[in-house]
Scaffold this active site. Sequence first.
Site, mmCIF file in Angstrom:
data_model
loop_
_atom_site.group_PDB
_atom_site.id
_atom_site.type_symbol
_atom_site.label_atom_id
_atom_site.label_comp_id
_atom_site.label_asym_id
_atom_site.label_seq_id
_atom_site.Cartn_x
_atom_site.Cartn_y
_atom_site.Cartn_z
ATOM 1 N N CYS A 100 1.028 -1.325 -0.325
ATOM 2 C CA CYS A 100 -0.513 -0.145 0.081
ATOM 3 C C CYS A 100 0.858 1.056 0.297
ATOM 4 C CB CYS A 100 -0.978 -0.324 1.189
ATOM 5 S SG CYS A 100 -1.576 1.471 1.184
ATOM 6 N N LEU A 101 1.076 1.470 -1.586
ATOM 7 C CA LEU A 101 1.822 3.462 -1.371
ATOM 8 C C LEU A 101 0.915 4.370 -1.945
ATOM 9 C CD1 LEU A 101 4.460 1.718 -3.033
ATOM 10 C CD2 LEU A 101 4.636 2.359 -1.179
#
Lengths: 464, 152
Positions: free
Chosen positions: B89-90
Amino acid sequence: MSANQPQPQQRDVMFCHECENEWYRDEHGLSCPECHSDFAEVIEANNDPREDSTELEDPDPMYAPDPDEDDIDDLQWTPNPPGQPPGMRVHGTFGRTIQINRDQLRQHEESGRQGGLLGLLGDLVQNAIGGLRQDVEHQAAERIQQQREQHQIVPGDDTLWLDEINTLEARSTSEVESPPPQVQPTGPTVRHITGPGYSMTIASSSTVTGNFGDLFPRNAQQPQPVQLQPTGIDQILHQMIMNIGAAPRSGRPMRDNFHDPFGFDDLFEMFGAAATGGVLGDAVYSQEALDRIVTQLMEQHQSGNAPGPASADAIASLPKRAISKEDLDENGKADCSICMDAAEIGSEVTVLPCHHWFHFDCIKAWLSEHDTCPHCRQGIMPKDNENANQPRHSSSSRIPGAYPSSAGDSVSNPLTVPDSPTMNRPSNSTQGSSVFSRMRDAFGGSNSGNGDTDGSEQPRTREG
Amino acid sequence: MSGNKRIMKEFADIQKDPPPGCIIKLLNEEDMNVWDVVMDGPADSPYTGGKFTVQVTLPKEYPFKPPVLSFRTKVYHPNVTNDERGAMCLGMLKADEWKPPNKIAEVLRLVRAVLAAPQPDDAVESGIAEQFKNDNKSYEKVAKEWTAKYAK
């Protein structure tokens, strides 16, 4: 009265329907000794023929309408022993129970004295606490029980009678079945009835049983019973919370808590610090719970934070200029940061209000989806609706602290870095680490120059 | 198509100057849109010594839409989903945060930085995040075990 006077309750008593005479069956048999009629009946506790006849025929004041009559549930009369003139001696036993809703009673007593907001608040607290106590007391507190009384009614000497009854009353009061500390006796009510051949006095005392720990206003006109007050503000709050409909915590009934000397822990717990995950209805009480909700909202609106597209007219009317030497970086190159193709000196590029430039086709494709500058997220659409289809004019020169625009807004901005400035944004994405920094990026990025995250080279154009 | 041109340009640039610890190839020589990245576990992390395969898929609309990352190597990390997708999750890869000037090389640098320094407050694996915060030694132990087991 002879010494071997038989006990009335051990002998059958006859009743004559003709003359209403009463006699002992073992003395005079089944026929009436007065009128010799055969129309006679044995009087039994559950079959008393006198009720019909007397109610219909006898206008005696003894049977005058009594507002409490419905509450008399155990009425027995024993006649004079035979040998005495009929009606001269009446032996009566009353057993009565009167139940009065205490709230109504209090309301009645206090009407006119307490009203308005204060009364409402009092009722609220009262109900909150009363409601809780009902659990414990099984509604015993809601009743006023008039204790059973037994009177021997002897005609003749009324004075003697009153004393006797008062004595009886005293005993009756002390024989209340409920726990003694919670008994509130009131003064006896004495009713006097006289009639031909008899006199009767009914003394009744009522006894309030139940719990007096409730809050209710003092009545300054009368002596007050000792009241057990709620022992802590936490209990009151607890009950008020309960009253507004908050769900009780699972696993543990509320009334346990009522006796919990460490109620404050539970109070905080009830407000949701731990047990309910920091959520109480629509309210949250912890950072984690708030984070969860914010994250959830952001996920629900995946693209909701992104601004909508810019209008085609606004895109078409963006100013254009030629790439000059000042646009080149230290390597002598300039790229459109969208297609990454080199922009030669003299080639035409499109300039956004924030001075970032791109190939027209590149920026058109982006702005048609998102009204943000790919570098600094500043939109090109005006904030007001006056020039909805016009690109926003650069306002940097009007903002205090803005970088001076050396040769006017339409020429190149030497501070614009065509290469991606993304790595200068330490707060971007997971580097920023917290929901709030992401939120700030998402919300702040669209309506400000976002200078705090995009490096300091961008003029701030936050509108005042 | 400009997107394809940019991808080719980016691929050429990344071959010349790859992000540290990364070897980038095309998964399929004929498909420029799926990159196969082998990333060395960052030094001074429980992942050191491991080789992690990350697949980067570039959408047709690239660079106007963000690339999609997927760890093909199992990795014990708060920010990488422990499932088939292996998603990290960026924030910069989210649809509403992606900006065309972002480059794959920058994305890969960020991936490696997060691998070295987990962000437990933005975790996708909350259990691992809790362990990372409260029992870091156990977290490191499991992460090392997984690295030795899966990231060869």
